[in-house]
Motif scaffolding. Structure first.
Motif: not given
Lengths: 244, 907
Positions: B299-302, B487-489, B527-528, B792-793
């Motif tokens: 959720g944080m990444f989104l 993170l690397a994605t 990416g994320l 996210g998508v």
């Protein structure tokens, strides 16, 4: 070929509405090069959108080759734009990820033409605008003039009945503008293709056979080869919008 | 500042309602998962503790002997004399079967019996006054009226005074629920203990509440001596509960109690008990916690993604704000404030959602635990206390704030002149470098932690950072590694999309090609999201891989070692802890006896092998835990299997068990986990210390903490193994096992004991079912992570539609139909799903290998071969790509509705 009959266009924004066209009638024949001039907010872009089947009028009729755009489905209008109308925009509107030849081929590929055949036809169109040597370059590798030529080639690739140009020289220097205008000047073929160019540059407008002045959503006057021919009366449709 | 928020932030959030809703939903789902897993952990822990130590009350110590199953009641007097001991309460707890109302004749055709808990407490010890007893029972969750208790006492006394001939059946107090469901006003009821049937007299009611709700309401309440007598073990009780004087020195009393007990029984505090249970269930608990945290991280990444795009979109506005005098701090706080607001909204939604999620999941999870570990029969309570709510709210808001830090700083760093004249942003490289460095650092920390775990294993009891044990360090390491990969994605996704681009250009029509180009162009935006999707897919692939590897190994084990035709238990399948009651060994005679109407229940030549199972406390090399003790008729087992498995080497160990007194066979995982080798001696607490020489190891997947097998014939007294948990039934050649099973279950004997027989095929199916249920829990949590990723998508595609507005408008202008636009957006969604799935599989495969070869081996000592779950991966891929594509539907419709004129309009 293209006809507007008592056309109005109202844009609603929440509770308020803006009247872009207030009852415009206009007829453009095949083989004509018509320039449309007017100040900002006069309604010239709206007029161009209606002529190019990008939009439909609020009231009145917009006809293309005798067919009422309002009665056509979205799909039919898409097919019309794809096959019978070409567009040239001020900011070229090329897709950055496609090469010049691919940008030109876009309408053909959307129509399901094979990649090979589409490329062949696109190269021919590029050849016509003198840019075949830049076919495999991306837009960001080209100058403004070159990009606009690509846009012209894309407009021509389907051999459309009409080409609609929206400020085609608005983003170009004067020398390049002249080149592009010459190119556009050669597009109309007697009785066949019509070219409509929206501009606010009098020099560019002078390239047209006919010049239409538009102001506050109404056609102010029309000139042919520089002489005013038709004083345009105010439209009766105005009564529909008493608040205006 | 508030008016600034109102003017700029709130209006912006309102204008981008869909995006705001998605951010809020992402946080809400993260918080909900966090809350649900926390509540479930707490509730399950409580249920399991109650199930493992029913009627625990407020005792300071329990005296038990798990290997033997009972302790001598004479210890009560001895322990009560230890200075500092306030009272010693003997308890008898044993499952019995009670015949249902209306069919009271013992052995009547089609009579049915149900399982109930027989509770015996020390009424006759004289250690408690009646009131004291009532209070003591209340503390244990047994509510009894004084009148009923007095009735019981009088009935008991009357029986003692009367000659045997005139005595009435023993009195009993019946659980309220059972009284309503089964006894239905009858005064007398029949119970089956082992192969014996007893009549009891109902003299009153008890109510099992609170801590005793784990008993399920079907309880029979008596004094300890009567209960022990019914169970055929006079003078023995299941447990002694010791309460100390409040002022007593606990250390000193503990020492004195241990001295008094010697080798006769174990002294355990409730905390010791908890620790042992936690050791068994730690894997599940940590898995729950990680999943809750995982959902929040995704959720944080989104949120980060959405805010980054928001900053990019509002760059011009930021420029104007800065031009008219806004400070960098003001800009930064504006964006952080937006994040806090969305975090608050997400938390407000997430708390009730989490509670609902926990309520929905509790039942299925308890079912799994009931089948696998312990008889968890209480309904479980889910109470969200203030601290938990506060922790969840903090987690939700902090998630949003942490996610907003970088975008907010980016916004604050904007140069006003550049932003106003829309000069291209030159920064970005630095942020990318930080992201890359962060991913490398996290991955390295993860690897270092995982490596450190190996050294911690070598030194039992060692803690990392003062509080983390080896398992927690492993999971922390894996979490860091996964986060690093996440993170690397963007980089990985960018590389992969570039690799796929030529193929897709060739394969897809123009709409798909444009979508692919768009994906390549915008690794920052997609990416994320791809990373989040990849994380979900990776976890699912890992779980599917573990299931496949476990499944193959388990089935191989079952096929090679489980050879009996039927497995006979009383009450339910052997693994359903709450249902099974023990059978008296004399039932064998009845099973093999001729029927009055002729013929036999079991065909002539049938061999029966008796098994007793115990969960025994064990202080191994890694600290206290519970191991599995199997007491089996070793020679019978050898003989029955010899003809069926002539080449099975481990079978000979059973012959040796029978022939060599004082020997034991251990499972391979027992050897690995507790560092016990062939030739070593292990000690179990029976009536006295029982020492066994280990004569061999064999493959056995029964228990994740290890199994010890000893011969029943030699240990029947020492381990009190007269009561049988299950019989392996070996039918003579040519017998029809399902037919025999049906005959057995339909017989009067079968009805009386609720005999439950499973064929080999059914055992196989049952094991698989349990395994799938257990891993189904993991799937459920991973699906939640997947849902957050799919949100996210949706968000990425909504942003993409905005970003591609002009391109999409142009497509329409040059003749693209609305459907072609829809195809283009859906193609992008599908490609996000495809790239995420590929990365997920690439990440999930090594994770599976690590989980199977390292974590499972460390945790349970099981060394399974790694199997790639092809079919499951195919299904997961289709699911992930399908879900991602479907997620594109909303944005696609939005694209379809674009007004061409607006889309291609100039600034």
């Amino acid at each position: 070929m293209m006809e507007l009959v008592e056309v109005t266009k109202v844009y609603s924004r929440g509770h308020s509405s803006v009247q872009a066209l207030r009852g415009v009638s206009l007829c453009i024949d095949g083989g004509e090069f018509v320039s449309i001039m007017g100040p900002s907010g006069s309604g010239k872009s709206t007029l161009m959108h209606l002529l190019g089947a990008l939009d439909t009028p609020t009231t009145g009729q917009a006809l293309f080759q005798g067919r009422d755009l309002h009665r056509m489905s979205d799909r039919e209008r898409s097919l019309l734009r794809r096959t019978r109308i070409g567009f040239v925009f001020q900011f070229f509107n090329l897709l950055a990820t496609l090469k010049a030849v691919e940008n030109v081929a876009l309408p053909l590929l959307l129509g399901g033409e094979s990649a090979g055949k589409a490329r062949q036809r696109s190269l021919a169109a590029l050849e016509r605008v003198g840019l075949s040597h830049r076919a495999d370059h991306f837009p960001d590798e080209m100058s403004g003039g070159e990009m606009q030529r690509v846009a012209v080639a894309r407009a021509l690739v389907t051999e459309p009945a009409a080409v609609i140009c929206d400020e085609p020289t608005g983003n170009l220097d004067s020398a390049t503008s002249k080149e592009i205008l010459s190119l556009l000047r050669d597009l109309p073929e007697k009785g066949k293709r019509a070219v409509v160019m929206v501009t606010h540059d009098p020099t560019a407008a002078a390239f047209g056979d006919r010049l239409i002045h538009i102001r506050d959503g109404l056609i102010e006057k029309e000139e042919e080869n520089g002489a005013p021919v038709i004083p345009v009366p105010p439209p009766s449709r105005l009564r529909v919008f008493p608040e205006a | 500042m508030f008016s600034l928020y109102q003017t700029l932030s709130l209006r912006y959030l309102r204008m981008h309602r869909a995006r705001t809703v998605l951010v809020v939903l992402s946080i809400a789902l993260g918080v909900a998962t966090w809350v649900a897993t926390d509540l479930l952990n707490q509730s399950l822990g409580r249920s399991i503790r109650r199930a493992a130590t029913p009627l625990a009350g407020i005792a300071d110590f329990f005296v038990t002997n798990n290997a033997l199953g009972s302790v001598d009641v004479n210890l009560v007097g001895r322990l009560a004399r230890v200075p500092g001991v306030q009272r010693v309460q003997p308890l008898v707890l044993e499952k019995v079967r009670v015949e249902q109302a209306g069919e009271s004749k013992p052995g009547a055709e089609r009579a049915k019996s149900v399982s109930a808990m027989l509770i015996g407490v020390g009424l006759s010890q004289g250690t408690l006054s009646e009131n004291g007893l009532i209070n003591d029972l209340k503390a244990r969750g047994i509510d009894v009226d004084e009148k009923d208790l007095r009735n019981y006492g009088l009935s008991l006394e009357a029986n003692k005074l009367l000659p045997v001939m005139l005595q009435l059946p023993p009195p009993v107090l019946v659980g309220e629920k059972m009284d309503q469901d089964l006894v239905q006003g009858r005064e007398k009821l029949l119970i089956h203990v082992g192969s014996k049937t007893h009549m009891l007299r109902r003299v009153g009611q008890v109510r099992a509440k609170g801590t005793s709700s784990s008993l399920g309401g079907y309880v029979l309440f008596m004094d300890d001596q009567s209960a022990a007598h019914l169970l055929g073990q006079p003078g023995r009780v299941s447990r002694l509960d010791i309460t100390l004087n409040p002022e007593a020195d606990k250390e000193q009393v503990t020492q004195a109690l241990r001295t008094e007990l010697g080798n006769e029984a174990d002294l355990q505090s409730p905390q010791d008990n908890d620790r042992r249970l936690q050791d068994v269930l730690k894997g599940i608990e940590i898995g729950f916690k990680l999943c809750g945290a995982g959902a929040l991280v995704v959720g944080m990444f989104l949120v980060y993604n959405a805010l980054s795009v928001s900053v990019a979109e509002r760059r011009y506005d930021i420029g104007i704000m800065r031009s008219v005098g806004a400070t960098r701090h003001q800009v930064r706080f504006l964006f952080l404030g937006e994040a806090v607001l969305q975090g608050l909204m997400g938390t407000a939604l997430g708390l009730p959602l989490g509670l609902a999620l926990a309520h929905l999941s509790l039942g299925p999870i308890q079912e799994v635990l009931k089948g696998l570990f312990l008889p968890v029969t209480d309904k479980g309570q889910l109470d969200l206390n203030g601290m938990q709510a506060l922790a969840a709210a903090t987690a939700g808001i902090m998630t949003a704030v942490v996610a907003a830090l970088v975008p907010a700083s980016q916004a604050a760093a904007e140069e006003p002149a550049d932003a106003v004249r829309r000069a291209p942003r030159v920064a970005g490289m630095f942020a990318w470098l930080i992201q890359l460095a962060g991913s490398v650092v996290l991955a390295c920390v993860g690897i270092a932690l995982v490596a450190h775990k190996a050294t911690m294993r070598a030194t039992p009891g060692q803690l990392f950072l003062g509080s983390l044990d080896a398992d927690e360090v492993t999971f922390l390491g894996l979490a860091c590694l996964l986060l690093g990969c996440l993170l690397a994605t963007p980089f990985l996704a960018a590389c992969l999309t570039r690799c796929l681009q030529p193929l897709m250009r060739w394969l897809l029509p123009i709409e798909g090609r444009l979508a692919m180009d768009n994906l390549v162009r915008s690794p920052g935006r997609t990416g994320l999201v791809i990373g989040a999707l990849a994380a979900g897919v990776a976890l699912m692939v890992q779980t599917a891989g573990i299931i496949r590897s476990n499944e193959d190994a388990f089935l191989g084990w079952i096929d090679n070692t489980v050879q009996a035709d039927l497995y006979l238990t009383s009450g339910g399948p052997i693994s359903t802890g709450g249902e099974v009651t023990r059978m008296d060994e004399t039932i064998v005679k009845e099973l093999l006896a001729p029927l009055p109407e002729g013929g036999q229940l079991l065909p002539q030549g049938t061999q029966l092998v008796a098994n007793c199972y115990r969960y025994v406390d064990w202080k191994g090399a890694t600290g206290g835990t519970k191991i599995f003790l199997v007491v089996v008729d070793a020679l019978e087992h050898y003989r029955a299997n010899h003809s069926r498995l002539p080449n099975e080497e481990s079978l000979d160990l059973y012959r040796r068990l029978a022939e060599e007194p004082g020997t034991a066979v251990i499972s391979e995982n027992f050897s690995v986990l507790h560092n016990v080798q062939v030739g070593d001696t292990i000690t179990l607490k029976g009536e006295k210390d029982l020492s066994y020489r280990v004569i061999g190891t064999l493959l056995d997947y029964s228990w994740n903490r290890g199994t010890v097998i000893v011969d029943r014939t030699q240990n029947v007294q020492a381990l009190q193994a007269q009561m049988i948990d299950s019989f392996d039934v070996y039918l003579p050649p040519g017998s029809n096992a399902p037919q025999v099973r049906d005959q057995l279950q339909k017989s009067a004997l079968g009805a009386r004991f609720s005999l439950f027989a499973m064929t080999k095929g059914e055992v196989r199916h049952h094991v698989l079912e349990l395994m799938h249920k257990l891993y189904g829990l993991a799937y459920t949590q991973e699906v939640l992570v997947g849902i957050v990723a799919v949100l996210g998508v949706v968000m990425a595609l909504l942003i993409s539609v905005l970003g591609r507005r002009r391109e999409l408008g142009l497509l329409r202008a040059v003749g693209g139909t609305q459907w072609q636009l829809v195809h283009s957006v859906l193609a992008e969604a599908m490609l996000i799903g495809l790239v995420g799935t590929i990365l997920g599989i690439l990440l999930g495969t090594p994770l599976e290998w690590y989980a199977v070869r390292v974590v499972l081996f460390d945790e349970a000592g099981f060394l399974f071969p790694v199997k790639f779950p092809w079919l499951a991966v195919l299904s997961i891929s289709l699911l992930a790509i399908g879900a991602a594509t479907l997620a594109g539907l909303g944005p696609a419709i939005q694209a379809m509705r674009l007004r061409i004129a607006d889309a291609i309009a100039y600034e």
